[in-house]
Design an enzyme around this catalytic site. Structure first.
Site, PDB file in Angstrom:
ATOM      1  N   CYS A   1       0.936  -1.223   0.050  1.00 31.72           N
ATOM      2  CA  CYS A   1      -0.063  -0.137  -0.219  1.00 31.72           C
ATOM      3  C   CYS A   1       0.755   1.272  -0.074  1.00 31.72           C
ATOM      4  CB  CYS A   1      -0.938  -0.082   1.216  1.00 31.72           C
ATOM      5  SG  CYS A   1      -0.296   0.106   2.905  1.00 31.72           S
TER       6      CYS A   1
ATOM      7  N   GLN B   1     -23.778  -6.208   8.398  1.00 29.42           N
ATOM      8  CA  GLN B   1     -24.136  -7.370   9.458  1.00 29.42           C
ATOM      9  C   GLN B   1     -25.881  -7.394   9.471  1.00 29.42           C
ATOM     10  OE1 GLN B   1     -21.782  -5.152  13.119  1.00 29.42           O
ATOM     11  NE2 GLN B   1     -22.766  -7.117  13.875  1.00 29.42           N
TER      12      GLN B   1
ATOM     13  N   GLU C   1     -19.668 -12.565  22.183  1.00 27.86           N
ATOM     14  CA  GLU C   1     -19.207 -11.130  23.135  1.00 27.86           C
ATOM     15  C   GLU C   1     -18.843 -11.461  24.494  1.00 27.86           C
ATOM     16  OE1 GLU C   1     -23.306  -9.868  22.457  1.00 27.86           O
ATOM     17  OE2 GLU C   1     -22.465  -7.948  21.712  1.00 27.86           O
TER      18      GLU C   1
HETATM   19  S1  FES Z   1      -3.100  -1.962   3.953  1.00 34.07           S
HETATM   20 FE1  FES Z   1      -1.083  -1.756   3.750  1.00 34.07          FE
HETATM   21  S2  FES Z   1      -0.378  -1.905   5.895  1.00 34.07           S
HETATM   22 FE2  FES Z   1      -2.349  -1.717   6.180  1.00 34.07          FE
END
Ligand code: FES
Ligand SMILES: Cc1cc2nc3c(=O)[nH]c(=O)nc-3n(C[C@H](O)[C@H](O)[C@H](O)COP(=O)(O)OP(=O)(O)OC[C@H]3O[C@@H](n4cnc5c(N)ncnc54)[C@H](O)[C@@H]3O)c2cc1C
Ligand code: FES
Length: 1351
Positions: free
Chosen positions: A82, A783, A1281
């Site tokens: 990323c 959900q 939970e």
């Molecule tokens: S999406 Fe790349 S480290 Fe979190």
């Protein structure tokens, strides 16, 4: 863009890389593309996930391999896709999880092991773990367990609690002694002894209750030779590696010079161009702060800058050397050096261990750390204390050498470098004989976190006279730049090395490092205490080094300041009832069946919403949110955004009629798009629609908004003063006045518990596709598909039968995608319907955290009356929650809290009033436990206060009040039956050996001045089932096809909790067929209508009963054919039924639960307003560092009543995952807001959830045997939970440890500790002269507005 001539030959504009063995050629790629964007959006390799986009979670981990010319070796590293610019991958090979194995072609051992050891739940983090482990094995086929743990420092998982991931992967590590460091035999009782024996009941043997949850011997062997090879072309073709590159994008140009000389020319040509090393700073600036740099100059492939050399006097590091290479080099040099401690190289090695995660260290450079000039840089203090010298270079001025001192950083994030200069290398003097260097970092979380304060201290001490000949104390985190404590360093000169000298020096240091109350970063008192504490630690540590050289002697008691907090190996045992030998092998109820999507999670074949292949012409939405907390809208101008090529439309309140502009969970009190006023930060103002997600995101930041700012209500105190409430709820039982009259003692107090971010890994996402006849198809991570369907029908004013809402799986939710999924669904639907096109919207992590709310923060004031013996007669309390700007789930969360205050205890008189406050925070919502954790927190704190007052241990007071198995009355009036809390408690206290260990803890505390241990036991009780009766229904549709395969449908959604696996197990037993014949595609409102949202630990019960009902109907219909052909097969019976025109599709329905409670019409109940109750108990032991506030959980033992578990592996996973989430809630997860109501803790960089290094080092779980639950499917219990509440055992163990520290210095053990018990709170509660000094200095300014408010 100026002159294009960079070198004699013109640079190439073609990017060449290999992905999973396949050559990819991309002409002039966009320099703004990240590798992740390219993999997911262009190559559609969606196994690699995006969960944060800022390098902080590891979900996007891939392997990058390059050929290193110098060593002739292939270098394999795990990286975060990323923040990796695609352009930086030229000449390298990338491997994603799809490249190493698949369910279709066969799994790689790292994929198989994480899945089969039950290390996947929602599976969204799984490919990241797989690739981190794969990268480790590529470099080291038999790593140690410690190396494995280090490899996961940069990987987060919100579901599992990490233990199963670790345990599965331990099978690929070098075997340590079976007993491990902490003597755990894995429950097998070697040599006749086992630490788990205490958990056995009378007559029970270990083999009946302690089977491992998976069988290691089934695992495929790891054969490194079978791994995908490095592409020979990249090894042989030097030109690819040595090429100069230039890629021109619309906004950014990427240049890769091939040599130092060329780099200097480029820098001369583009003085405002920025050098890029690992891009771990620049990437964040571009992505999250929208800081675009027009020219990026990539330096990491320049050989001349990638050298490390060590001489007799110094270490010289090239500016392209990565931190992991530096770490390895320093370790190697240190290991061969005569000096074993106190050197600069060791200080660097130690600091790098705590620097980010492995993926960041693999690409980030020391040069990048220096030039970023961050005031909390971890390495700059070391470089400055040791007198590092930098070589700067430019074409114009040649080389210049600059000492790294304060003058190098003239102001915040600025250096004295000239724009045309580059940093060539860094030279660090090696540590001399009588010189001692020490570094330290304190963060919120130990692993992968930025420092609150860090420091490096260096002294030269004459071994004969003990005179300090030189000193340099450097601190990060105390100003806008790294600070040298010059005065204190000067003070130490010529002084004798002694405790007294350092005591005075601490005072000097305090004077020199004072902070204003509003200093950025907050925590001003803590930071000022930390600097002094570090000095004490340095004195004691360096003294111990000198004592090793016999220069001086050290007190044993003080050693606890010098050693790291106890960690050690991890281990864990799980005890559960093994199914009877008579149970058929193919009947999977009660067996640890692997999550049905587990293997696909690991290989990346599991499809989440944003992985869906886009439809032709699909558009992408990005929400535009309010930048302020409260204000009147003056104007919204999207013209700049609309002018961006690729932007299609912008919708706001003006685009729809007012009666369409409404939403809300129970009460419709929110707008989809703010029309006149904004009520919280992030509130949706509009949606941008564009042709691709990157353009949509960019354009959303270009929408200009003007407001008249209004004063926001932010805190509970503000709301109370203005009587701003969503709801008020009351519970009154017995006679509180009488109780107080009869009490020997009355105590009053206040306490707070902070909120919590869900931090599910998959972000809020949906794809909306309009169709014929007003039909709308919505694929969403939600959900409650029914909630989405109802809203869409309402706002579009079309019947529900036209709206299909589907959900295949969710990458974690924890309540956050129950009501709040509409925040993304409704604007996207409006855009899709308006444009007549499919629109996909995926929130980014920052927006998701800001907008969607989280767990309600709570604040309490209480009065308790009790006897001399500590028997509590009555509790009166006012309880406030911060509900945020709309009601959402706030009233019902408060109701659940009101029903949960009694915790596991019987206390006869109650008078509790709960106020859900209305503020200008984003609306808070459902979160695992739904008010239960907040309720028990108050009661446990009251018990603790009573215990201190009567001088007894809190555990004794807890035991005194525990509910009896039968006949105890609850505050709402009904009588408890089948209460197992005492059984759980007794087994847990006995099994954990609590009483003996309490003695050992006291022993430890007596011998250790600076570290203290604490042990605590807490019980747990949480009701399951909805007190609003209509929610207690469920439907299912089971269809048998003529080939015998079964289509299973129900209204529940799979979000990692194993619901689908459990439902398939129910069908497997009910139909008597192998689970492989049963398949569930997706939850869909057109298969099962009106389904209750999946929440409240109740979904297996409700849906399980509906599935059972449908299956039983089918079994009945098949009965005649079975009877007529008893030796036939399932397929034959199904075939015969078909030929006899028998309906092979059955609807199941469950509505047998009849209970309700209406807080508006309170009445004394004769039966409980829920289905049943889950009970448990936990014992935890912790160690704290009294000087820093750090802590470690040494051991946790849990006993829990899960009924007869449908699937012990899934249930153990839920117990561990919920427990770790509760641990985060009570210790490190702290939400901070600015005084104007803007969230400061956005993303994993600022908000810390527990990481692998935080799990209890020994973590044992015992599921109560012989406790069938007659009220749920196959005698089970819902436990998604309840175990979260058991984490209070850690909170109170920490409190016990602090009490020990306070007692030692003569302070009262009664003190207030709000949750979360952060490092800051722990340190400040361990009061000493340092804390006193800071408190004294802050007198008169305590109330001043700070940088941040904790919520
Ligand atoms: S999406 Fe790349 S480290 Fe979190
Ligand atoms: C998830 C995460 C965790 C982190 N954790 C930590 C942490 O624990 N401690 C910490 O201190 N930091 C941390 N950081 C910050 C960052 O990783 C470090 O500062 C890192 O050392 C930066 O190196 P880089 O090569 O990636 O720099 P880049 O992002 O490539 O560059 C940063 C700056 O340095 C300049 N630059 C780089 N090389 C040169 C050169 N040779 N000449 C001139 N200018 C140059 C660039 O132009 C840019 O201005 C973290 C970052 C992330 C994303
Ligand atoms: S399984 Fe790890 S985040 Fe869900």
């Amino acid at each position: 863009m100026g002159d294009n001539r960079l070198s004699d030959t013109s640079p190439s504009s073609t990017l060449v890389l290999f992905v999973n063995g396949e050559k990819i050629i991309e002409n002039n790629p966009n320099p703004e593309w990240t590798l992740l964007y390219f993999l997911r959006f262009k190559l559609r390799l969606c196994g690699t996930k995006e969960a944060c986009g800022e390098g902080g979670c590891g979900a996007c981990t891939v392997l990058q391999s390059k050929f290193d010319e110098a060593t002739g070796k292939i270098v394999n590293v795990a990286i975060n896709a990323c923040i990796t610019p695609l352009c930086s991958t030229h000449g390298t090979a990338i491997i994603t999880t799809e490249g190493i194995g698949s369910v279709k072609k066969g799994l790689h051992p790292v994929q198989e092991r994480i899945a089969k050891s039950h290390g996947t739940q929602c599976g969204f983090c799984t490919p990241g773990f797989v690739m981190s482990m794969y990268a480790l094995l590529r470099n080291n086929p038999e790593p140690t367990e410690q190396e494995m743990e280090d490899a996961f420092q940069g990987n987060l998982c919100r579901c599992t609690g990490y233990r199963p991931i670790m345990q599965g992967y331990k099978s690929l590590c070098k075997k340590s002694e079976p007993s491990s460091a902490n003597g755990c035999c894995g429950g097998k009782g070697k040599n006749g002894g086992c630490c788990m024996d205490g958990f056995l009941n009378d007559g029970e043997t270990r083999t009946e209750v302690a089977e491992t949850l998976f069988d290691e011997s089934e695992f495929k062997k790891y054969d490194p030779k079978a791994d995908i090879i490095f592409p020979p072309e990249l090894q042989l073709d030097k030109s690819i590696r040595k090429q100069s590159l230039k890629f021109d994008g619309a906004s950014v140009t990427w240049i890769r010079p091939s040599s130092l000389e060329e780099l200097l020319k480029v820098k001369q040509q583009y003085p405002n161009g920025k050098c890029v090393g690992g891009n771990t700073e620049l990437g964040i600036d571009a992505k999250l702060k929208q800081q675009i740099t027009e020219v990026l100059i990539y330096i990491s492939d320049i050989d001349e800058l990638a050298q490390i050399q060590v001489s007799n006097n110094s270490l010289k590091i090239g500016s392209a050397v990565t931190l992991s290479r530096l770490q390895m080099f320093c370790k190697e040099v240190s290991s061969t050096s005569k000096r074993t401690c106190g050197t600069a190289l060791e200080a660097i090695t130690e600091m790098l261990h705590w620097f980010a995660g492995q993926q960041i260290r693999n690409v980030a450079t020391l040069a990048g750390n220096i030039i970023t000039a961050s005031p909390i840089s971890d390495l700059n203090p070391i470089l400055m204390a040791c007198g590092a010298v930098l070589t700067l270079r430019s074409l114009k001025d040649g080389k210049r050498r600059v000492k790294m001192d304060e003058s190098f950083f003239p102001k915040y994030r600025t250096t004295v470098m000239q724009p045309h200069e580059i940093l060539e290398s860094i030279e660090i003097p090696l540590t001399q004989e009588n010189e001692y260097v020490w570094s330290v970092k304190q963060a919120r979380r130990r692993e992968d976190d930025i420092a609150i304060v860090n420091s490096c201290m260096r002294v030269v001490v004459n071994p004969q006279s003990l005179e300090i000949e030189d000193a340099s104390l450097v601190f990060g985190g105390m100003a806008s730049t790294i600070k040298i404590a010059k005065k204190t360093s000067q003070f130490l000169l010529k002084k004798k090395w002694s405790e007294k000298t350092f005591d005075i020096a601490a005072n000097e240091l305090y004077d020199e490092m004072k902070l204003e109350p509003s200093a950025p970063g907050g925590m001003v008192a803590y930071r000022q205490v930390l600097t002094q504490s570090f000095l004490t630690k340095f004195f004691l540590t360096a003294s111990s080094w000198m004592s090793q050289k016999n220069i001086l002697s050290c007190q044993q008691n003080d050693k606890s300041a010098t050693s790291p907090i106890t960690q050690g190996d991890t281990s864990g045992v799980q005890l559960y009832q093994i199914v009877p030998k008579t149970q058929k092998v193919e009947d999977l109820i009660g067996r640890p069946t692997v999550h049905l999507s587990g293997l696909k999670h690991a290989t990346g074949e599991a499809v989440y919403t944003d992985d869906e292949i886009p439809l032709q012409g699909q558009l992408y939405g990005a929400l535009v949110g309010s930048p302020i907390a409260h204000g009147k809208i003056i104007s919204i101008d999207a013209s700049k955004a609309l002018a961006l090529p690729g932007v299609v439309d912008f919708l706001s309140a003006k685009s729809i009629p007012a009666d369409q502009n409404i939403q809300g969970f129970i009460i419709y009190d929110e707008e989809i798009f703010a029309s006149e006023y904004v009520q919280s930060q992030g509130q949706t103002v509009g949606i941008i629609v564009a042709s691709d997600p990157m353009t949509a995101e960019k354009a959303s930041k270009l929408v200009e908004m003007k407001f008249e700012e209004l004063t926001p209500i932010l805190t509970i105190d503000d709301a109370v003063a203005k009587e701003s409430f969503h709801t008020i709820r009351k519970v009154r039982a017995g006679n509180i006045d009488e109780a107080f009259k009869n009490a020997d003692e009355i105590l009053e107090g206040e306490i707070k518990m902070g909120g919590q971010e869900h931090f599910y890994m998959e972000l809020q996402s949906c794809i909306v596709t309009p169709n014929e006849d007003q039909e709308v198809d919505i694929l969403i991570a939600a959900q409650g598909p029914d909630i989405v369907q109802r809203h869409v029908a309402k706002i579009l004013k079309i019947p529900s039968n036209r709206i299909k809402v589907r959900c295949r799986r969710i990458g974690g939710s924890f309540g956050g995608k129950e009501s709040r999924a509409i925040l993304v669904a409704l604007p996207t639907t409006l855009a899709a319907v308006k444009l007549g096109k499919s629109v996909r919207t995926v929130m980014n992590r920052w927006d998701d955290m800001v907008v969607t709310g989280g767990r309600h923060p709570y604040q309490y004031s209480y009065k308790v009356g009790f006897t001399k013996e500590g028997k509590i007669l009555g509790i009166q309390a006012k309880v406030y929650s911060n509900g945020g700007c709309s009601s959402d789930a706030s009233p019902t969360v408060m109701e659940k809290a009101m029903m949960s205050f009694e915790a596991g205890y019987t206390i006869p008189n109650w008078d509790v009033v709960g106020y859900a406050c209305k503020t200008n925070l984003p609306s808070n919502t459902a979160f695992r436990g739904y008010g239960g954790p907040q309720a028990s927190f108050l009661t446990e704190n009251i018990i603790d206060a009573v215990a201190e007052k009567v001088g007894k241990s809190p555990v004794e007071i807890r035991e005194m009040h525990l509910k009896q198995p039968h006949g105890d009355k609850c505050p709402l009036g009904y009588i408890f039956e089948d209460c197992t809390v005492r059984r759980c408690w007794e087994e847990c206290v006995r099994g954990a050996n609590y009483h003996k260990r309490k003695g050992l803890v006291e022993d430890f505390n007596g011998k250790n001045r600076w570290k203290k241990r604490g042990i605590s036991a807490t019980p747990m009780k949480l009701n399951v089932g909805f007190h609003f009766s209509p929610m207690n229904q469920a439907g299912a549709l089971v269809m048998i096809y003529t080939d015998g395969s079964v289509g299973l449908n129900h209204g529940g959604t799979e979000m990692g909790q194993g619901l689908l696996t459990k439902m398939a197990q129910v069908a497997n037993r009910a139909l008597g067929i192998p689970i492989e014949k049963i398949y569930f595609t997706e939850t869909s409102t057109d298969k099962v209508p009106n389904a209750t949202a999946t929440c409240g630990s109740f979904s297996s019960d409700l849906n399980g009963m509906a599935v059972l009902d449908a299956c039983q109907k089918l079994v009945k219909r098949l009965e005649p054919f079975k009877k007529s052909n008893p030796n036939g097969t399932w397929e034959e019976w199904v075939g015969a039924a078909y030929f006899n025109k028998v309906n092979l599709s059955a609807v199941g329905f469950y509505d047998k639960l009849d209970f309700n409670y209406d807080f508006d019409k309170p009445n004394d109940l004769t039966r409980e307003p829920h289905s049943y109750t889950v009970y448990g108990a936990a014992v935890s032991e912790v160690e704290i560092d009294c000087l820093t506030g750090d802590h470690s959980v040494l051991k946790t033992d849990i006993v829990i009543d899960a009924g007869e578990s449908l699937n012990p592996a899934v249930d153990v996973g839920q117990i561990e995952g919920a427990f770790m989430q509760g641990y985060g809630l009570l210790t490190m997860e702290e939400l901070l807001y600015s005084p104007k109501g803007l969230m400061l803790t956005k993303g994993p960089g600022m908000y810390k959830i527990p990481s692998m290094g935080d799990i209890p080092r020994q973590f044992n779980i015992s599921m109560l045997r012989g406790a069938p639950n007659p009220k749920a499917v196959y005698s089970s219990k819902g436990i998604g939970e309840p175990p979260l509440l058991l984490a209070s055992s850690i909170f109170f163990a920490i409190k016990e440890a602090i009490k020990a520290a306070r007692k030692e210095v003569g302070l009262s053990p009664s003190f207030r500790l709000d949750a979360p018990a952060t490092v800051e709170k722990i340190r400040l509660a361990c009061e000493d002269e340092k804390v006193a000094r800071v408190k004294e200095g802050m007198k008169g300014i305590e109330g001043k507005v700070g940088w941040a408010m904790a919520m």
